[in-house]
Write a protein that holds these residues in place. Structure first.
Motif, mmCIF file in Angstrom:
data_model
loop_
_atom_site.group_PDB
_atom_site.id
_atom_site.type_symbol
_atom_site.label_atom_id
_atom_site.label_comp_id
_atom_site.label_asym_id
_atom_site.label_seq_id
_atom_site.Cartn_x
_atom_site.Cartn_y
_atom_site.Cartn_z
ATOM 1 N N GLU A 1 0.833 -1.211 0.000
ATOM 2 C CA GLU A 1 0.000 0.000 0.000
ATOM 3 C C GLU A 1 0.866 1.259 0.000
ATOM 4 O OE1 GLU A 1 -3.257 2.257 2.825
ATOM 5 O OE2 GLU A 1 -2.988 0.105 3.050
ATOM 6 N N PHE A 2 1.927 1.269 0.805
ATOM 7 C CA PHE A 2 2.826 2.424 0.847
ATOM 8 C C PHE A 2 3.503 2.658 -0.506
ATOM 9 C CE2 PHE A 2 7.230 3.895 1.310
ATOM 10 C CZ PHE A 2 6.997 5.177 1.788
ATOM 11 N N THR B 1 2.639 1.632 -3.485
ATOM 12 C CA THR B 1 1.722 1.959 -4.588
ATOM 13 C C THR B 1 1.046 3.312 -4.385
ATOM 14 O OG1 THR B 1 -0.022 0.640 -3.551
ATOM 15 C CG2 THR B 1 1.292 -0.419 -5.248
ATOM 16 N N ASN B 2 0.490 3.536 -3.194
ATOM 17 C CA ASN B 2 -0.277 4.764 -2.961
ATOM 18 C C ASN B 2 0.588 5.988 -2.689
ATOM 19 O OD1 ASN B 2 -2.603 3.269 -3.291
ATOM 20 N ND2 ASN B 2 -2.898 2.959 -1.100
ATOM 21 N N THR B 3 1.683 5.812 -1.973
ATOM 22 C CA THR B 3 2.522 6.948 -1.601
ATOM 23 C C THR B 3 3.592 7.239 -2.644
ATOM 24 O OG1 THR B 3 2.169 6.424 0.726
ATOM 25 C CG2 THR B 3 3.996 7.895 0.209
ATOM 26 N N GLY C 1 3.761 5.743 -5.751
ATOM 27 C CA GLY C 1 3.286 5.626 -7.122
ATOM 28 C C GLY C 1 3.810 4.423 -7.882
ATOM 29 N N GLU D 1 3.898 0.440 -9.217
ATOM 30 C CA GLU D 1 2.880 -0.450 -9.766
ATOM 31 C C GLU D 1 3.263 -1.899 -9.462
ATOM 32 O OE1 GLU D 1 1.093 -1.762 -14.121
ATOM 33 O OE2 GLU D 1 2.530 -0.115 -13.966
#
Length: 58
Positions: free
Chosen positions: A25-26, A28-30, A32, A34
């Motif tokens: 999650e970190f 990918t979301n923070t 960017g 993939e």
């Protein structure tokens, strides 16, 4: 003096994390990143992951 150790790009790096879902999650979301591939959970018969990397038994 010129640094002669690192003359190219980094091909691979790795991280040991306590919770893979939080780490994904970190990244990918923070950051960017993939997710391209999610292998199955690795199981080892001996305690090498704990001994070398401090990985929890679970």
């Amino acid at each position: 003096m010129k640094n002669t150790i690192f003359q190219g790009t980094i091909e691979h790096s790795g991280f040991v994390v306590p919770n893979i879902e939080v780490a994904v999650e970190f990244f990918t979301n923070t950051l960017g990143f993939e997710v391209l591939f999610r292998p199955r959970r690795m199981q080892f018969e001996d305690g090498s992951l704990k001994r070398y990397f401090g990985v929890h038994d679970n």
